[in-house]
Each structure stands twice: as C-alpha cells, then as structure tokens.
Design a protein around this motif. Structure first.
Motif, PDB file in Angstrom:
ATOM      1  N   THR A   1       0.822  -1.222   0.000  1.00  0.00           N
ATOM      2  CA  THR A   1       0.000   0.000   0.000  1.00  0.00           C
ATOM      3  C   THR A   1       0.849   1.262   0.000  1.00  0.00           C
ATOM      4  O   THR A   1       0.358   2.350  -0.286  1.00  0.00           O
ATOM      5  CB  THR A   1      -0.928   0.032   1.224  1.00  0.00           C
ATOM      6  OG1 THR A   1      -0.143  -0.065   2.411  1.00  0.00           O
ATOM      7  CG2 THR A   1      -1.927  -1.116   1.167  1.00  0.00           C
ATOM      8  N   LYS A   2       2.128   1.135   0.347  1.00  0.00           N
ATOM      9  CA  LYS A   2       3.040   2.277   0.334  1.00  0.00           C
ATOM     10  C   LYS A   2       4.276   1.937  -0.476  1.00  0.00           C
ATOM     11  O   LYS A   2       4.789   0.824  -0.397  1.00  0.00           O
ATOM     12  CB  LYS A   2       3.469   2.660   1.762  1.00  0.00           C
ATOM     13  CG  LYS A   2       2.383   3.285   2.615  1.00  0.00           C
ATOM     14  CD  LYS A   2       2.902   3.558   4.024  1.00  0.00           C
ATOM     15  CE  LYS A   2       4.065   4.532   4.019  1.00  0.00           C
ATOM     16  NZ  LYS A   2       4.538   4.831   5.400  1.00  0.00           N
ATOM     17  N   GLU A  28       7.674   2.770  -0.216  1.00  0.00           N
ATOM     18  CA  GLU A  28       8.609   3.409   0.703  1.00  0.00           C
ATOM     19  C   GLU A  28       9.832   3.979  -0.008  1.00  0.00           C
ATOM     20  O   GLU A  28      10.398   4.991   0.417  1.00  0.00           O
ATOM     21  CB  GLU A  28       9.039   2.414   1.782  1.00  0.00           C
ATOM     22  CG  GLU A  28       7.892   1.981   2.698  1.00  0.00           C
ATOM     23  CD  GLU A  28       8.365   1.083   3.823  1.00  0.00           C
ATOM     24  OE1 GLU A  28       9.592   0.934   3.972  1.00  0.00           O
ATOM     25  OE2 GLU A  28       7.516   0.546   4.542  1.00  0.00           O
ATOM     26  N   GLU A  62       9.433   7.478  -1.255  1.00  0.00           N
ATOM     27  CA  GLU A  62       9.311   8.516  -0.229  1.00  0.00           C
ATOM     28  C   GLU A  62      10.656   9.142   0.146  1.00  0.00           C
ATOM     29  O   GLU A  62      10.705  10.193   0.777  1.00  0.00           O
ATOM     30  CB  GLU A  62       8.663   7.928   1.028  1.00  0.00           C
ATOM     31  CG  GLU A  62       7.221   7.476   0.814  1.00  0.00           C
ATOM     32  CD  GLU A  62       6.642   6.838   2.067  1.00  0.00           C
ATOM     33  OE1 GLU A  62       7.379   6.770   3.078  1.00  0.00           O
ATOM     34  OE2 GLU A  62       5.473   6.428   2.038  1.00  0.00           O
TER      35      GLU A  62
END
Length: 440
Positions: A355-356, A358, A361
């Motif tokens: 879902t992310k 990383e 980011e």
C-alpha cells in the motif's frame, strides 16, 4: 541450533507471518495460456508448434536452442492460437506460444506414472531433467541439466538444497517443506545417484523450526542426507553465501559452485526433479506467494505455468486498497511490475502488493562515508567507492574494485542512511561491463 552463517548481511522486516501458516491452494487457470520461450538464462527456446495445432498437458512446445537453454512444456491441453511476441514480467518482450485452454487437461501418454529412478542410468536421468525443461526456480533460471553435468562429477561432495528462503515475505518454499517433504527428499536422492561421493544437505534458516523438524523427520533414515540449520540473516539464500555458511568454502564470480565441490538447487527445483524423474511429469506448475498489505487475504498458490498474473489476484480475495507498488519476487531482489497482464513463468515466485512505496518517499542525499554498506556487504566489497565509479561511468575503476563480484542482493542499499541507489548503479555498471566483454 547451529550458528552457521556468513560475513555481512542484514536483517530486514520478514513479513512472512502474513502467509506462512496458509496451506498451498491449487489454482486452475482461466482464459488463454501464454508460454514465453525465454524463461531461463541462456538462449531462448525455439517454438516447435504452429497456430492451429492441438497440444496436450506435458507436451514439449519449445525446444532448447543451445547448450545453455531449456525446453518449454505445455501446462494445459487445447489449441495453439498464436506464436507471437508478448510482454514479459520485466517489461521486455519475447516470442510466446499462446494456447486456448480447452479445460480438459488431457495429458501426454504416461503423464504422472511412477518410474523407478534406480533403474535409470545417470545419462538417462540428466536427459529426463533436460526434456522436462527444469531450471533453477529460486530466481536465476539456470538450466538444471547443465548444472547436473559438471566436468568432474567425482569432485562433487555436497549437494545443497536451498531452503533458506531469506527473501522477506516469500513463503512458498517454506510451505513446500511442510507439505511435501517426501518429494524434496526424493528429488535429492535422485541427484545423489548422479554423484556417488556426495552428501546431501537441506539448508534451512533457524527462523523456520517447523520446517526444520519436518525435514529432519523425513531424512531420519537417510545416511547420505542431513538438515543443515543456518542462522537467519539476509542474503543467506544466495548461492555464494549458502555455500560459505554450509561448507566454509568460497567461490567468486569466475567460479562455479562445482569448482568448490558443490551443487546448489532450490526447493522447488528439487521437487521438479522428483516429479520429472519419478512421476513422468515435466515442469508445468510452480508455487507462488500472493502477499503484502494490499491483499485482503494473502495466500500461497500452486499455479500452472502460462497463466496470467492478473487472474491470480482474486485468489487473495483481491486488493483491499489500490497497491502503490507491486513487486515480482521479494522486496530486496525482486522488481516492480507495471502491468499484471503478463504470464507466470518458471521463475515467478510471488506477487507482492504494497500500500506504500517506501522507496519513492526517500530523496537520496550525499554519501556521509559511514561505512555501513561495507559492513553489510556479504561479498566483502566497498560499495561506497564502487558507487562513485559506477555513477561516473568509470567502468575500469569499477572492475578494479571487484565490482563484478557484486551479486546485487541490495544489502548496501537497505542500510544506507543517505538512501543512495547503490544496488541499481551496480546493476547498470555490471550490465555495461558484461556487454562490452561480449562484444570483445
């Protein structure tokens, strides 16, 4: 428990609890089946069927086109719809045989029948493995019949079965150790028949006590087979690190495991050998893990090669929310998928839906020379210096720093506080150097 291990390495979040307790579920395919002729290291197979041909389960539809190549066998019965280029997992394209599945699963003559491997010669066993299209199923895809025919077979004294499964999230090998240990032992015994002086070691990390117990029980009466318990650490399942931890021997990029008296095969590969030799079944299925926090319900699935990745998503009851990133393989050495409408191949190990993202980011910052990458590198390299050379396209320096010894495990990138894309730069540099060497 043993503390057998290697120098360096890291301890990423394992994520295995999502699917480790879930039994393997057999999934029957939907729609057309697509069989790429490139599912292995080496030359692509050559299609030997044409549009309109009828095909059967287990029938050879692609023939190895060189010494380092592998046959492709059909996993369904039906009609060949096309022989044409199609997109693969990594975004490249390859010639594929497209089969319209008739849903009957009619097999070739003798498919699934028992066969006594002790009545076969060593050359016959190797030929069966070749005809079955078996390759390394841990990710590399090296043709197994070639691996089982070293120049000096009498110098092979260890057959290592790689049950480490150190890549985070993946549990397909673990589930197979729990659910079909007899087939693993059976496949290993077939290999040991080829090497009279060898000992079999089933290598498992100590974070899998149930698998260790199951395999120890399965080999309790086998004088030539032991279970080797290894310390849990990534990348314990790498070929070089496994050999180092299990035997204390070392190999480098210009050496093969056979040069150290070893042959290494993945759990799934050993099972495939058993099924081909003892059950007259070529490589037509594999076990995959569908996992990650985007899936409503992670699951381990046994699938037929050639089915569509997108058709597998419902087996995990679909996505709870739209994945930010989907990876084929594990998060350390897998690669991002931008389209699920691609076929499952011999080396497909998972659909990891997160879902992310990383990685997206983080913004890389300048190297602070902390040395963490050096401590983590299992290859005893200096990633910080290699990265400078790679990013400046200084390939001579990259090679002089032993950059070609990198096996792209991702440990350096994982520990880097500056979030520098070290492994990616090494991968590109290695590809460039290898391409130049081929030209020469």
């Amino acid at each position: 428990m043993s503390e057998a291990t290697f120098r360096g390495g890291v301890h990423p979040y394992e994520g295995k609890e999502l699917s480790s307790d879930l039994p393997i579920k057999t999934v029957m395919p939907k729609g057309d089946m697509v069989f790429p002729m490139s599912q292995h290291i080496g030359a692509p197979a050559k299609p030997i069927v044409n549009k309109g041909d009828k095909v059967l389960v287990g029938q050879k539809i692609g023939e190895a086109s060189g010494f380092i190549s592998a046959n492709i066998c059909c996993s369904v019965s039906g009609t060949v719809k096309a022989v044409e280029p199609r997109m693969l997992l990594n975004g490249s394209s390859a010639m594929c045989v497209v089969v319209e599945n008739d849903g009957n699963y009619t097999g070739i003559e003798g498919l699934g029948e028992d066969r006594d491997y002790m009545g076969l010669t060593n050359d016959e066993i190797r030929e069966i493995v070749k005809e079955a299209g078996i390759v390394g199923m841990g990710g590399a895809g090296f043709p197994t019949n070639v691996k089982l025919a070293p120049k000096e077979p009498d110098k092979i004294d260890y057959i290592l079965v790689n049950g480490a499964e150190c890549e985070p999230y993946l549990t397909s090998d673990y589930r197979q150790m729990l659910e079909c240990p007899e087939e693993i032992v059976g496949g290993l015994k077939v290999i040991l028949k080829l090497f009279d002086k060898a000992k079999g070691l089933i290598c498992i990390e100590d974070n899998k006590p149930e698998a260790i117990a199951k395999m120890q029980a399965a080999v309790s009466n086998e004088s030539r087979i032991d279970v080797k318990v290894l310390k849990t650490k990534y990348p314990q399942g790498g070929e070089r690190t496994l050999i180092s931890a299990a035997t204390g021997r070392k190999i480098y990029s210009k050496k093969l495991p056979a040069d150290a008296g070893c042959i290494v095969d993945n759990i799934s590969t050993v099972i495939a050998i058993y099924r081909a030799v003892c059950k007259r079944t070529p490589l037509i299925t594999r076990v995959m893990t569908l996992t990650g926090d985007a899936f409503k319900k992670p699951v381990n699935v046994n699938v037929r090669l050639g089915c569509n990745h997108a058709d597998l998503v419902p087996e995990g009851e679909g996505f709870g929310q739209e994945p930010a990133k989907i990876i084929s393989g594990g998060p350390m050495m897998g690669f991002a998928m931008f389209d699920l409408n691609v076929p499952v191949t011999k080396t497909s190990s998972s659909i990891l839906a997160m879902t992310k993202d990383e990685v997206a980011e983080f913004e890389p910052t300048p190297c602070i020379r902390c040395g963490r990458c050096v401590e983590a590198c299992p290859g005893n390299l200096v990633p910080q210096k290699m990265a400078v050379a790679a990013m400046n396209n200084d390939y001579d320096t990259f090679v002089s720093l032993n950059g070609m010894e990198c096996y792209e495990c991702g440990s350096c990138t994982y520990v880097c506080p500056a979030k520098r894309p070290l492994t990616q730069s090494f991968k590109q540099a290695r590809q460039h150097v290898a391409a130049q060497a081929r030209k020469k």
